[in-house]
Design a protein around this motif. Structure first.
Motif, short mmCIF file in Angstrom:
data_model
loop_
_atom_site.label_atom_id
_atom_site.label_comp_id
_atom_site.label_asym_id
_atom_site.label_seq_id
_atom_site.Cartn_x
_atom_site.Cartn_y
_atom_site.Cartn_z
N PHE A 82 1.13 17.32 9.31
CA PHE A 82 1.96 16.87 10.42
C PHE A 82 3.39 16.63 9.99
CE2 PHE A 82 -2.31 16.10 11.67
CZ PHE A 82 -2.32 16.26 13.05
N ALA A 86 1.54 11.67 8.96
CA ALA A 86 0.37 11.02 9.55
C ALA A 86 -0.64 10.60 8.50
CB ALA A 86 -0.28 11.93 10.60
N ARG A 90 -2.56 1.80 4.38
CA ARG A 90 -3.60 0.91 3.82
C ARG A 90 -4.68 1.68 3.08
NH1 ARG A 90 -2.32 -2.67 8.57
NH2 ARG A 90 -2.32 -0.76 9.75
N PRO B 168 1.70 5.26 15.38
CA PRO B 168 1.78 6.70 15.61
C PRO B 168 0.39 7.26 15.86
CG PRO B 168 2.04 6.21 13.29
CD PRO B 168 1.99 4.89 14.00
N SER B 170 -0.44 10.35 15.52
CA SER B 170 -0.77 11.54 14.75
C SER B 170 -1.83 11.26 13.69
CB SER B 170 0.49 12.14 14.13
OG SER B 170 1.22 11.15 13.44
N ALA B 171 -1.94 9.98 13.25
CA ALA B 171 -2.98 9.66 12.27
C ALA B 171 -4.37 9.95 12.86
CB ALA B 171 -2.88 8.20 11.84
N ALA B 174 -4.79 13.62 12.87
CA ALA B 174 -5.07 14.06 11.51
C ALA B 174 -6.55 13.86 11.20
CB ALA B 174 -4.21 13.28 10.52
N ALA B 175 -7.08 12.69 11.56
CA ALA B 175 -8.50 12.41 11.31
C ALA B 175 -9.38 13.43 12.03
CB ALA B 175 -8.84 11.00 11.76
N GLN B 184 -16.06 7.59 14.11
CA GLN B 184 -15.50 7.42 12.76
C GLN B 184 -14.00 7.17 12.84
OE1 GLN B 184 -16.97 11.20 11.28
NE2 GLN B 184 -18.24 10.13 9.78
N LEU B 188 -12.45 3.93 11.31
CA LEU B 188 -11.73 4.15 10.06
C LEU B 188 -10.22 4.21 10.24
CD1 LEU B 188 -14.02 6.86 8.42
CD2 LEU B 188 -13.90 4.42 7.89
N VAL B 189 -9.76 4.62 11.41
CA VAL B 189 -8.32 4.81 11.59
C VAL B 189 -7.73 3.85 12.63
CG1 VAL B 189 -6.51 6.46 12.17
CG2 VAL B 189 -8.53 7.22 10.93
N PRO B 192 -8.40 -0.34 12.00
CA PRO B 192 -7.52 -0.94 10.98
C PRO B 192 -6.07 -1.04 11.45
CG PRO B 192 -8.93 0.71 9.99
CD PRO B 192 -9.15 0.81 11.46
N SER B 193 -5.66 -0.09 12.27
CA SER B 193 -4.25 -0.10 12.68
C SER B 193 -3.98 -1.13 13.77
CB SER B 193 -3.81 1.30 13.11
OG SER B 193 -4.27 1.57 14.40
N GLU B 196 -3.96 -6.29 13.32
CA GLU B 196 -2.98 -7.37 13.48
C GLU B 196 -2.88 -7.84 14.93
OE1 GLU B 196 -0.07 -5.15 11.51
OE2 GLU B 196 -1.16 -5.61 9.67
#
Ligand SMILES: Nc1ncnc2c1ncn2[C@@H]1O[C@H](COP(=O)(O)OP(=O)(O)OP(=O)(O)O)[C@@H](O)[C@H]1O
Ligand SMILES: [Mg+2]
Lengths: 362, 278
Positions: A82, A86, A90, B168, B170-171, B174-175, B184, B188-189, B192-193, B196
Motif C-alpha cells: 500500500f 498499512a 504495535r 487508517p 488500509s491496515a 492489508a490483512a 481474524q 488481530l487488526v 487493537p486499534s 484506546e
C-alpha cells in the motif's frame, strides 16, 4: 509470454462519477508492468479491483487463467503493497511479515523461519524484533514488501510504493524492488505517477488517463512513439507542432522529419508532429538546407548536463531544444541569435482536425 | 494617557481573572467535597462504619457497581457496533442517526426514565406484552440497566467512533490481502486499534452510571435493598433526616469517582509516554 493477469473491460463508478471506463490490461508471467498516470486517473481503483478489495461494475479479472469473479480478496493470492504501507502498528517487523502465515494457521516455528528468510531477502534481518513504529520510511517500505511476499503470492501489486520517501532513498529502493521482483520471479503491477520510476521499474508501461489506458508498450516505445498526445506530453518533455505528410516525411513548415518506411499515413494528411527537445539540433545561421527551418533564440538556460534553448520557428511555433553541453553550438548560443533548426528524429500522430498547410511549403 | 497605567491595568485584570477562577474552583468544587468529608466523620469513624453497615447501604453500593459494570459491558458491545456502522458504512439517513446518538445527553434523565416507565411499565405496550410472559422489566435490575444503557449510550459511540475515524483503513485491507478472515481481521487488526477508544469510553460510561439519578429513580421504584442504587440511597437517607448515613455513602461514591478519574489519567498519560518514545 503467457499472461498471468488479465483485466478485461473493467468499469467502475463512484456514485455518478465514472472512474474506470473500460480498462483492459494483461501482464505476462514474471513481467513487471508499470501503471503510469496522473493523480486521480483511477490507478489505485484498478489495483483494488484486481486485489478484490472493492467490487467492479463490469468486466472480468483473470489470474493465472482463473476467473476471479467470486473469489474474495483473501483467497486471490495477491500481495499488495500500500501507498501508506498499512503496517500493523504495535507489532514487530517479524510479526508483520509473518501475519499472512499466522492467519493461515502455519505453525510458529515455520512462520518464524519463513519470515526470517524474507527479511534476509529485503535486508532487514537486523530489525526483525523491532516494533514497526520505530522504523525509518525506507525500512517500513521494505517491511511492507516483505510482508506481501511472505505468503508467496503469484501476483504482486504495488500502489506508489516509493512516493512517501525522499528522492535519494527512492532511487535506491527502486533498484532493490526491481531486483527482488526479478529474483523471486513474481508477476507485478506497480502504480506510479513518476515517469522515471515507471521506466526503470517497468518491463512495459501502461499509460493511463481519466479511466482509460492510452498505451501499453516498452519504455522506449512509449517515449519515442507515443500513441497519443497525452502520452507524449505526460512522459517526458515534448514539442507538439501541426504538420502534414509528404513523400515519407512529416513537415511542420519547412522542418522535416523522416518517417519509417511502413508508416500508413497518406500524403497530404494532417498530423501532429511530436519532437523531443533532445532530438532537435541547432546550426549557426545561414542558408537553410532541405528540411531545416530558421528560428530565433528566445532564451538560453544552463541546466548542468545540458542547455535548454527556447526558440521560435520562422512559422511562429514555439520550440524547446535541449543541447548537450558538448554540442558545438553550446558555448556560443545566446538570446536573440538566429539559428537553423534540424529535427534528428520524431514521430507523428494523425490529426483529423488539423488544418491544411499552404502548398508552397511542400 | 500613560501607557504604564494600561500595563498595570492589564496585569490587574489578568490577576483578578486568575483569582476568580481559582476561588470559584475552591468554592464550587472543593468546598462541598470538604464539607462532605466533615459530615461523614463528624462524629468519628465509628459512626461512619456503623452507618455503612446499615441495611441497604452496602447493598446499594453493590447494586450501583453491578449496574455500572453491566452498563459498561453492554455499551461496549452495542456502542462499538454503532460506532462501526456510523463510520464505516454510507447509507441514507446516516447523518440523521449520527445526530440522534447524542439525544440521551440532551433529554433530562428523569424524562428518559419516565418514557421507559411508560413503555415497559405495567401499563405500557411492551410492559404488558412482557408481563404476560412473566418478564418484569421495570422496578428490577433489567429496568435499571435499560435506563443506564440509554443515558450513557453516546459515550462509547463517540469515544470509539473518534478512534475509528482516525485509524487508517488500509491496515484492514492489508490483512484481507494477506488471507485474514473477517473475524481474524477484527480481533488481530481492528480491535487493537480501537482499544484506546474502548478504554476511554468505558471509563466515561462507568463513572456516569455510578452517579445516575434521574432515570434510576423513575425506573427502579426505589425499593430498599432491591433496586435502590447508591445515589437513590443518599437521597432517601437525607430526606428522612439521616445526614450522616447519606454522607457515609456519598463519600464512598465520591471516592470511587475520584479513583476512576485518577485511573483514567494514569492510563492516558501512560499511553502518551509510550507514543512519545515511538
Ligand atoms: N471510495 C471512493 N468514493 C468516492 N470516490 C472515490 C473513491 N475512491 C476513489 N474515488 C475517486 O476516484 C478517482 C480515482 O481515484 P484513484 O484513487 O483510483 O486515483 P489514483 O489514480 O490512484 O490517484 P493518485 O495518484 O492520487 O493516488 C478520484 O477522483 C477519487 O476521488
Ligand atoms: Mg492512488
Amino acid at each position: 509470454m503467457t499472461p498471468h493477469l488479465a483485466a478485461e473491460g473493467i468499469r467502475k463508478s463512484f456514485g455518478r462519477k465514472p472512474v474506470l471506463d473500460g480498462v483492459s490490461i494483461t501482464v505476462g508471467t514474471g513481467e513487471m508492468m508499470a501503471l503510469l498516470g496522473p493523480s486521480g486517473c483511477g490507478k489505485s481503483t484498478l489495483l483494488r479491483i484486481v486485489a478484490g478489495l472493492i467490487p467492479k461494475d463490469a468486466g472480468a479479472i483473470r489470474i493465472a487463467g482463473r476467473d476471479m469473479e467470486s473469489v474474495p480478496a483473501r483467497q486471490r493470492g495477491v500481495g499488495f503493497v500500500f501507498q501508506d504501507y498499512a503496517l500493523f502498528p504495535r507489532m514487530t517487523v517479524r510479526e508483520n511479515v509473518a501475519f499472512g502465515l499466522r492467519v493461515r494457521g502455519v505453525e510458529a516455528l515455520e512462520r518464524s523461519r519463513k519470515a526470517g528468510e524474507i527479511l534476509d531477502l529485503v535486508g532487514l534481518s537486523e530489525e526483525a524484533n523491532r516494533p514497526v513504529d520505530r522504523l525509518s520510511g525506507g525500512q517500513r517500505q521494505r517491511v511492507a514488501l516483505a510482508r506481501a511476499l511472505a505468503m508467496e503470492p503469484s501476483l504482486l501489486l504495488l500502489d506508489e510504493p516509493l512516493s512517501a520517501l525522499d528522492v535519494k532513498v527512492r532511487e535506491r529502493l527502486r533498484r532493490e524492488i526491481k531486483a527482488v521482483q526479478k529474483k523471486v520471479g513474481i508477476t507485478a503491477l506497480v502504480v506510479t505517477h513518476d515517469q522515471e520510476e515507471a521506466m526503470e521499474l517497468g518491463d512495459r508501461i501502461a499509460v493511463m488517463n481519466e479511466g482509460r489506458i492510452e498505451q501499453v508498450a516498452t519504455p522506449r516505445e512509449v517515449y519515442q512513439e507515443p500513441a497519443t498526445e497525452f502520452v507524449a506530453r505526460f512522459v517526458g518533455e515534448v514539442n507538439v507542432l501541426p504538420g502534414q505528410m509528404y513523400h515519407g516525411y512529416a513537415y511542420s513548415g519547412s522542418l522535416a522529419i523522416r518517417m519509417a518506411e511502413n508508416q500508413p499515413l497518406r500524403d497530404g494528411s494532417s498530423v501532429k508532429v511530436i519532437l523531443r527537445p533532445e532530438d532537435i539540433s541547432l546550426h549557426p545561421a545561414g542558408t537553410a538546407e532541405a528540411g531545416q527551418s530558421q528560428a530565433d533564440v528566445g532564451s538560453v538556460s544552463f541546466q548542468g548536463t545540458h542547455l535548454r534553448v527556447e526558440l521560435a520557428t520562422e512559422e511562429g511555433y514555439p520550440l524547446t531544444a535541449l543541447l548537450l553541453r558538448s554540442h558545438p553550438m553550446a558555448g556560443k548560443i545566446a538570446e536573440g541569435d538566429a539559428v537553423r533548426v534540424e529535427a534528428l528524429r520524431g514521430s507523428v500522430l494523425p490529426d483529423p482536425f488539423g488544418k491544411k498547410e499552404p502548398e508552397y511549403y511542400l | 494617557m500613560d501607557p504604564g497605567r494600561f500595563r498595570n491595568l492589564d496585569a490587574l485584570v489578568r490577576w483578578s481573572v486568575f483569582a476568580a477562577a481559582i476561588g470559584l474552583f475552591f468554592l464550587l468544587i472543593l468546598l462541598p467535597l470538604v464539607s462532605l468529608n466533615g459530615y461523614a466523620v463528624r462524629e468519628g469513624f465509628g459512626i461512619f462504619w456503623s452507618r455503612l453497615r446499615e441495611p441497604g447501604a452496602l447493598g446499594a453500593l453493590r447494586l450501583t457497581a453491578a449496574v455500572a459494570l453491566a452498563t459498561t459491558a453492554v455499551n461496549s458491545v452495542i456502542g462499538t457496533a454503532m460506532a462501526f456502522v456510523l463510520t464505516r458504512y454510507r447509507f441514507p439517513g446516516r447523518r440523521a442517526i449520527n445526530a440522534l446518538v447524542d439525544i440521551p445527553l440532551a433529554i433530562p434523565t428523569v424524562v428518559t426514565g419516565f418514557a421507559l416507565l411508560l413503555l415497559y411499565g405495567p401499563m405500557g405496550v411492551l410492559g404488558k406484552f412482557l408481563g404476560e410472559r412473566e418478564i418484569q422489566v421495570m422496578f428490577s435490575f433489567p429496568g435499571l440497566l435499560l435506563g443506564h444503557v440509554f443515558v450513557t449510550f453516546p459515550f462509547m459511540v463517540r469515544a470509539v467512533g473518534a478512534v475509528l475515524e482516525s485509524a487508517p483503513r488500509s491496515a484492514e485491507d492489508a490483512a484481507r490481502t494477506l488471507g485474514a478472515k473477517e473475524w481474524q481481521l477484527f480481533f488481530l487488526v481492528t480491535l487493537p486499534s480501537i482499544k484506546e477508544g474502548l478504554v476511554a469510553g468505558s471509563f466515561l460510561t462507568f463513572s456516569r452510571s455510578l452517579g445516575e439519578f434521574g432515570a434510576s429513580i423513575m425506573v427502579s421504584g426505589n425499593l430498599v435493598g432491591r433496586t435502590q442504587t447508591a445515589p437513590l440511597y443518599i437521597f432517601s437517607r437525607f430526606n428522612t433526616g439521616d445526614v450522616e448515613g447519606a454522607s457515609a455513602i456519598a463519600i464512598l461514591l465520591a471516592l470511587a469517582s475520584f479513583l476512576i478519574l485518577l485511573l483514567l489519567q494514569f492510563v492516558q498519560t501512560g499511553r502518551g509516554v509510550h507514543e512519545g518514545i515511538a
